[in-house]
Motif scaffolding. Structure first.
Motif, PDB file in Angstrom:
ATOM      1  N   TRP A 119     -15.661   4.413  -3.055  1.00 40.16           N
ATOM      2  CA  TRP A 119     -14.632   4.796  -1.736  1.00 40.16           C
ATOM      3  C   TRP A 119     -14.830   6.163  -1.403  1.00 40.16           C
ATOM      4  N   ASP A 138     -11.817  -2.910   9.584  1.00 40.61           N
ATOM      5  CA  ASP A 138     -11.249  -1.949   8.732  1.00 40.61           C
ATOM      6  C   ASP A 138     -12.229  -0.445   8.559  1.00 40.61           C
ATOM      7  N   HIS A 188      -2.211  -5.022  -1.776  1.00 38.00           N
ATOM      8  CA  HIS A 188      -3.019  -4.397  -0.603  1.00 38.00           C
ATOM      9  C   HIS A 188      -3.057  -2.984  -0.643  1.00 38.00           C
ATOM     10  N   SER A 189      -4.495  -2.518  -0.623  1.00 38.24           N
ATOM     11  CA  SER A 189      -4.785  -1.032  -0.621  1.00 38.24           C
ATOM     12  C   SER A 189      -4.410  -0.454  -1.962  1.00 38.24           C
ATOM     13  N   SER A 245      -3.545  -2.898  -4.481  1.00 40.19           N
ATOM     14  CA  SER A 245      -4.602  -3.562  -4.787  1.00 40.19           C
ATOM     15  C   SER A 245      -5.114  -3.173  -6.311  1.00 40.19           C
ATOM     16  N   GLY A 278       0.840  -1.073   0.011  1.00 41.41           N
ATOM     17  CA  GLY A 278       0.044  -0.015   0.211  1.00 41.41           C
ATOM     18  C   GLY A 278       0.798   1.388  -0.032  1.00 41.41           C
ATOM     19  N   GLY A 309      -7.607  -5.187   1.298  1.00 46.77           N
ATOM     20  CA  GLY A 309      -8.348  -4.026   1.550  1.00 46.77           C
ATOM     21  C   GLY A 309      -8.429  -2.960   0.471  1.00 46.77           C
ATOM     22  N   SER A 310      -9.130  -3.608  -0.593  1.00 49.02           N
ATOM     23  CA  SER A 310      -9.403  -3.095  -1.729  1.00 49.02           C
ATOM     24  C   SER A 310     -10.684  -2.534  -1.759  1.00 49.02           C
ATOM     25  N   THR A 337     -11.222   0.910   4.247  1.00 51.76           N
ATOM     26  CA  THR A 337     -11.694   0.194   2.890  1.00 51.76           C
ATOM     27  C   THR A 337     -12.760  -0.932   3.766  1.00 51.76           C
ATOM     28  N   HIS A 358      -7.321  -2.382   8.773  1.00 54.47           N
ATOM     29  CA  HIS A 358      -6.741  -1.988   7.337  1.00 54.47           C
ATOM     30  C   HIS A 358      -5.242  -2.417   6.968  1.00 54.47           C
TER      31      HIS A 358
END
Length: 281
Positions: free
Chosen positions: A171, A220, A140-141, A144, A70, A163-164, A223, A252
């Protein structure tokens, strides 16, 4: 009287925040992971950027896992944490700093990071030892987005999204919902602009041609798990090979730091990635 109805833009500089890091302590890592051969690696990227990373290889590996971290991720800071998340699963691991992050050179930007993700994937796939095994990409994040971009452009053996989000627009709506009432009265809409607009993994999962494991922490707030559930519901991989893991008590940043994730990844590799590959051959 309050000024209502304004739109607050979210731009890539709000989520792509490059940071440098001290060099990786290879000796310390090798001492902590004696079952792995750990080597530094570099990859040439567009615009003359040089991407720095690490490769962890092991004799019993059944697959290779390429990880995209991330926004706060640098290899020097998080390599040990990443390696521990995968240590109980027989996979090689590839970790790479995003351009402009850690030890990597170049100017960070979302489109550049997405293009680099394909370059990194192709480098790993062409590596005789790494690419000769089934290849899984885990993001991740922010990472992702990169993992999803690779899955949309290349044929993988497995995809892990952690964490997408469905879309950056969804979002942004979530981010607004977390603000106090007075702020929501002032800002009626939060919208991604520029390179962020239209990004996300909803379209990616609907067209998957590889198994997928979708992961989120139950706590989380960045996300929330509902994004993971929506991605899982929309996913249509071959043979229905999709898994959803919502990890209780994790947020997260900590879903993979759990026994539940290690068990889920081990099952995903053995049953969905390796077994599916054998069946195809």
């Amino acid at each position: 009287m309050l000024l209502a109805g304004c739109t607050y833009p979210i731009r890539e500089h709000n989520i792509v925040i490059p940071r440098t890091a001290a060099p990786v302590d290879l000796a310390a890592l090798r001492g902590r992971f004696p079952d792995h051969r750990i080597e530094a690696m570099t990859i040439d990227a567009a615009g003359g950027a040089l991407l720095h990373g690490l490769r962890f290889t092991r004799e019993d590996a059944l697959a290779t896992l390429l990880y995209f971290g991330g926004n706060g991720y640098t290899v020097a800071r998080f390599a040990e944490r990443s390696a521990r998340a995968y240590a109980e699963v027989p996979v090689n691991i590839v970790l790479v700093d995003h351009r402009g992050y850690g030890a990597s050179t170049g100017t960070a930007g979302l489109d550049a990071l997405l293009a680099d993700a394909l370059t990194v994937h192709d480098h790993v796939r062409d590596d005789a030892r790494l690419g000769g095994l089934p290849l899984i990409v885990h993001g991740h994040s922010l990472g992702s987005f990169m993992a999803g971009h690779v899955a949309a452009a290349r044929r993988l053996d497995g995809l892990v999204l952690e964490g997408s989000v469905t879309t950056t627009e969804d979002w942004a709506t979530h981010l607004r919902s977390r603000q106090p009432l007075w702020a929501r009265m002032l800002v009626r809409r939060v919208a991604p602009e520029g390179a962020l607009a239209g990004k996300g993994n909803l379209g990616v999962v609907a067209a998957l041609d590889e198994p997928v494991l979708i992961v989120a922490g139950a706590d989380d707030a960045v996300t929330p798990p509902r994004f993971a559930q929506a991605l899982f519901d929309a996913a249509s991989p071959p043979g229905g090979r999709k898994r959803l893991l919502i990890v209780s008590g994790r947020d997260h940043m900590s879903a993979t730091d759990s026994p539940a994730f290690r068990r889920a990844l081990a099952a995903f590799v053995a049953s969905d990635v390796v077994a599916a590959g054998r069946a195809a051959n």
